[in-house]
Motif scaffolding. Structure first.
Motif, mmCIF file in Angstrom:
data_model
loop_
_atom_site.group_PDB
_atom_site.id
_atom_site.type_symbol
_atom_site.label_atom_id
_atom_site.label_comp_id
_atom_site.label_asym_id
_atom_site.label_seq_id
_atom_site.Cartn_x
_atom_site.Cartn_y
_atom_site.Cartn_z
ATOM 1 N N SER A 261 40.233 38.335 27.499
ATOM 2 C CA SER A 261 40.190 39.512 28.364
ATOM 3 C C SER A 261 38.802 40.118 28.236
ATOM 4 C CB SER A 261 41.263 40.528 27.981
ATOM 5 O OG SER A 261 41.072 40.999 26.653
ATOM 6 N N TRP A 262 38.409 40.902 29.228
ATOM 7 C CA TRP A 262 37.053 41.434 29.272
ATOM 8 C C TRP A 262 37.001 42.640 30.195
ATOM 9 C CZ3 TRP A 262 38.291 36.270 30.474
ATOM 10 C CH2 TRP A 262 38.593 36.027 31.823
ATOM 11 N N ASN A 263 35.882 43.309 30.184
ATOM 12 C CA ASN A 263 35.680 44.445 31.081
ATOM 13 C C ASN A 263 35.126 43.941 32.406
ATOM 14 O OD1 ASN A 263 36.443 46.405 29.150
ATOM 15 N ND2 ASN A 263 34.390 46.323 28.237
ATOM 16 N N PRO A 264 35.524 44.552 33.511
ATOM 17 C CA PRO A 264 34.960 44.134 34.798
ATOM 18 C C PRO A 264 33.472 44.422 34.861
ATOM 19 C CG PRO A 264 36.231 46.151 35.042
ATOM 20 C CD PRO A 264 36.482 45.653 33.649
ATOM 21 N N SER A 265 32.766 43.638 35.657
ATOM 22 C CA SER A 265 31.324 43.805 35.794
ATOM 23 C C SER A 265 31.001 45.097 36.527
ATOM 24 C CB SER A 265 30.737 42.612 36.553
ATOM 25 O OG SER A 265 29.377 42.823 36.841
ATOM 26 N N SER A 266 29.912 45.735 36.129
ATOM 27 C CA SER A 266 29.472 46.961 36.791
ATOM 28 C C SER A 266 28.347 46.707 37.788
ATOM 29 C CB SER A 266 29.000 47.975 35.734
ATOM 30 O OG SER A 266 27.930 47.438 34.970
ATOM 31 N N GLU A 267 27.885 45.439 37.879
ATOM 32 C CA GLU A 267 26.772 45.145 38.781
ATOM 33 C C GLU A 267 27.223 45.115 40.234
ATOM 34 O OE1 GLU A 267 25.295 41.009 38.599
ATOM 35 O OE2 GLU A 267 27.022 40.595 37.319
ATOM 36 N N ALA A 268 26.289 45.378 41.141
ATOM 37 C CA ALA A 268 26.591 45.332 42.574
ATOM 38 C C ALA A 268 26.871 43.895 42.992
ATOM 39 C CB ALA A 268 25.419 45.898 43.371
ATOM 40 N N TYR A 273 27.273 36.205 46.647
ATOM 41 C CA TYR A 273 27.740 36.477 45.284
ATOM 42 C C TYR A 273 29.189 36.954 45.299
ATOM 43 C CZ TYR A 273 26.863 37.722 40.375
ATOM 44 O OH TYR A 273 26.878 37.784 39.002
ATOM 45 N N ARG A 274 29.502 37.900 46.185
ATOM 46 C CA ARG A 274 30.867 38.410 46.269
ATOM 47 C C ARG A 274 31.825 37.320 46.726
ATOM 48 N NH1 ARG A 274 34.217 42.416 46.321
ATOM 49 N NH2 ARG A 274 32.659 43.904 45.631
ATOM 50 N N ALA A 275 31.399 36.517 47.701
ATOM 51 C CA ALA A 275 32.290 35.493 48.254
ATOM 52 C C ALA A 275 32.715 34.480 47.205
ATOM 53 C CB ALA A 275 31.597 34.785 49.427
ATOM 54 N N PHE A 276 31.793 34.128 46.311
ATOM 55 C CA PHE A 276 32.082 33.054 45.367
ATOM 56 C C PHE A 276 32.464 33.529 43.967
ATOM 57 C CE2 PHE A 276 30.120 30.613 48.711
ATOM 58 C CZ PHE A 276 30.770 29.392 48.636
ATOM 59 N N ILE A 280 36.224 36.929 39.929
ATOM 60 C CA ILE A 280 36.083 36.830 38.475
ATOM 61 C C ILE A 280 35.264 38.000 37.921
ATOM 62 C CG2 ILE A 280 34.011 35.387 38.459
ATOM 63 C CD1 ILE A 280 37.017 35.001 36.097
ATOM 64 N N LYS A 281 34.259 38.471 38.659
ATOM 65 C CA LYS A 281 33.428 39.570 38.171
ATOM 66 C C LYS A 281 34.211 40.881 38.112
ATOM 67 C CE LYS A 281 29.397 37.655 37.418
ATOM 68 N NZ LYS A 281 28.755 37.659 36.072
ATOM 69 N N GLU A 282 35.164 41.059 39.017
ATOM 70 C CA GLU A 282 35.917 42.305 39.068
ATOM 71 C C GLU A 282 37.215 42.248 38.260
ATOM 72 O OE1 GLU A 282 36.314 42.729 43.264
ATOM 73 O OE2 GLU A 282 34.287 43.569 43.533
ATOM 74 N N SER A 283 37.470 41.094 37.656
ATOM 75 C CA SER A 283 38.711 40.910 36.902
ATOM 76 C C SER A 283 38.575 41.426 35.479
ATOM 77 C CB SER A 283 39.077 39.423 36.867
ATOM 78 O OG SER A 283 38.160 38.699 36.052
ATOM 79 N N THR A 284 39.711 41.510 34.782
ATOM 80 C CA THR A 284 39.728 41.887 33.370
ATOM 81 C C THR A 284 40.359 40.802 32.509
ATOM 82 O OG1 THR A 284 41.850 43.023 33.664
ATOM 83 C CG2 THR A 284 39.843 44.346 33.908
ATOM 84 N N GLY A 285 40.681 39.697 33.120
ATOM 85 C CA GLY A 285 41.307 38.585 32.399
ATOM 86 C C GLY A 285 41.770 37.534 33.375
ATOM 87 N N VAL A 286 42.511 36.565 32.885
ATOM 88 C CA VAL A 286 43.004 35.474 33.728
ATOM 89 C C VAL A 286 44.043 36.011 34.697
ATOM 90 C CG1 VAL A 286 44.131 33.226 33.757
ATOM 91 C CG2 VAL A 286 42.592 33.831 31.868
ATOM 92 N N ILE A 287 43.855 35.733 35.974
ATOM 93 C CA ILE A 287 44.794 36.159 37.003
ATOM 94 C C ILE A 287 45.759 35.013 37.251
ATOM 95 C CG2 ILE A 287 45.055 36.956 39.374
ATOM 96 C CD1 ILE A 287 42.148 37.992 39.194
#
Length: 336
Positions: A261-268, A273-276, A280-287
């Protein structure tokens, strides 16, 4: 703890990936490991939009624009620059006593002549990239001279192929190719464009698997009997800890340091980048997602594809999925 049966820690790992196979999840699991340094896609932009790029000019322009990059910046994205950067990171990892994991989509490691020989719809051929192995990752470059006892189909130097421990990641073609079309629409991908056949096949990974198996059979068949490591992206989601435990046993990595588990990314995050990697960048763990693609009826899938896109795209998807199953099933039988 590192499995006591592991006699060696594999210091250089290369993930031969394919778009939309859960490779971003795999790298996310590794990137915060204290033993690890990682690098993703050292050659992707060179392949797609750099001055030696293999995409058509109109697709190159869309790729540059979608990445919010200037033409001057894109001109610096050469294969040589990618190799130099990769070797420098390998050297840094060696100095720090760490493990280095490099990830690249497998097709980006072949020149267009080889690619055209392995797809049914050949594309415009461009010159093989002009690359010099500067051996930036070794202390005494003059002492390093490796020639593989088998043909090397990539443009990577033989000694790099020999020094990297190979990992191959796959996922069922139904899920992989539909996800790719959705993501690639951000830079004009349609499923009917000239680049789709490159990104909708497991031929490239089978070629790499067979390359390493032939190499190991000639040099260390017993010691490398479990290599290359093949990871199935759906298994990785269904049994994340079990998959990573087995992976760590094979590589000598300390599994107890894997972060699940991890903290979501704070970068824009936008554009390509968003499409691919947005999920995963906005997640907090395995979905955890139910993925019953292996049991799906292709005709039923075609109805969904026609509704989402049109009949032509649905037919292309059907053809590519069916054409990929032999290579996918071949690799899947070796998956951990």
């Amino acid at each position: 703890m590192v499995n006591p049966a592991s006699t060696d820690v594999h210091k250089r790992l290369f993930l031969y990936s394919h778009p939309r196979t859960r490779s971003n999840l795999f790298m996310r699991l590794l990137e915060n490991h204290p033993q690890m340094v990682t690098k993703q896609y050292p050659f992707m932009f060179a392949f797609q939009a750099g001055p030696e790029g293999q995409w058509p000019e109109e697709k190159k322009a869309m790729r540059i624009q979608a990445s919010h990059m200037s033409n001057e910046e894109a001109d610096k994205k050469t294969y040589q620059a990618g190799l130099d950067e990769m070797e420098q990171l390998l050297a840094k990892a060696d100095e720090e006593g760490k493990i280095c994991t490099i990830k690249e989509h497998t097709v980006h490691l072949f020149d267009s002549k080889f690619i055209n020989a392995n797809i049914s719809t050949p594309r415009r051929e461009v010159p093989r990239p002009d690359i010099v192995d500067r051996k930036l990752d070794v202390v005494n470059p003059a002492d390093v001279d490796v020639q593989l006892p088998v043909p090397n189909p990539t443009w990577l130097p033989d000694r790099i192929i020999a020094s990297m421990s190979p990992i191959i990641i796959i996922r069922h073609p139904v899920s992989t190719y539909t996800s790719y079309i959705r993501a690639a629409s951000v830079f004009g991908g349609t499923g009917l464009d000239s680049e789709f056949p490159l990104m909708a096949t497991y031929r490239w990974q089978k070629i790499i698997y067979d390359l390493y198996r032939e190499y190991y059979n000639k040099t260390d068949p017993e010691g490398k009997k479990d290599w290359p490591i093949v990871i199935d992206g759906d298994k990785l989601v269904e049994d994340t800890k079990g998959q990573m435990q087995r992976f760590c046993e094979l590589t000598g990595i300390d599994e107890s340091q894997i972060q699940y588990s991890w903290n979501p990314s704070s970068e824009a995050i936008d554009g390509v980048y968003r499409a691919f990697v947005g999920t995963i960048k906005e997640s907090t763990g395995v979905i955890k997602k139910s993925d019953a693609s292996k049991d799906m009826n292709i005709e039923e899938q075609m109805k969904k594809w026609t509704a989402e896109w049109d009949e032509d795209v649905a037919q292309r998807l059907k053809e590519t999925v069916e054409a990929s199953m032999e290579d996918y099933e071949y690799l899947y039988k070796f998956s951990i």
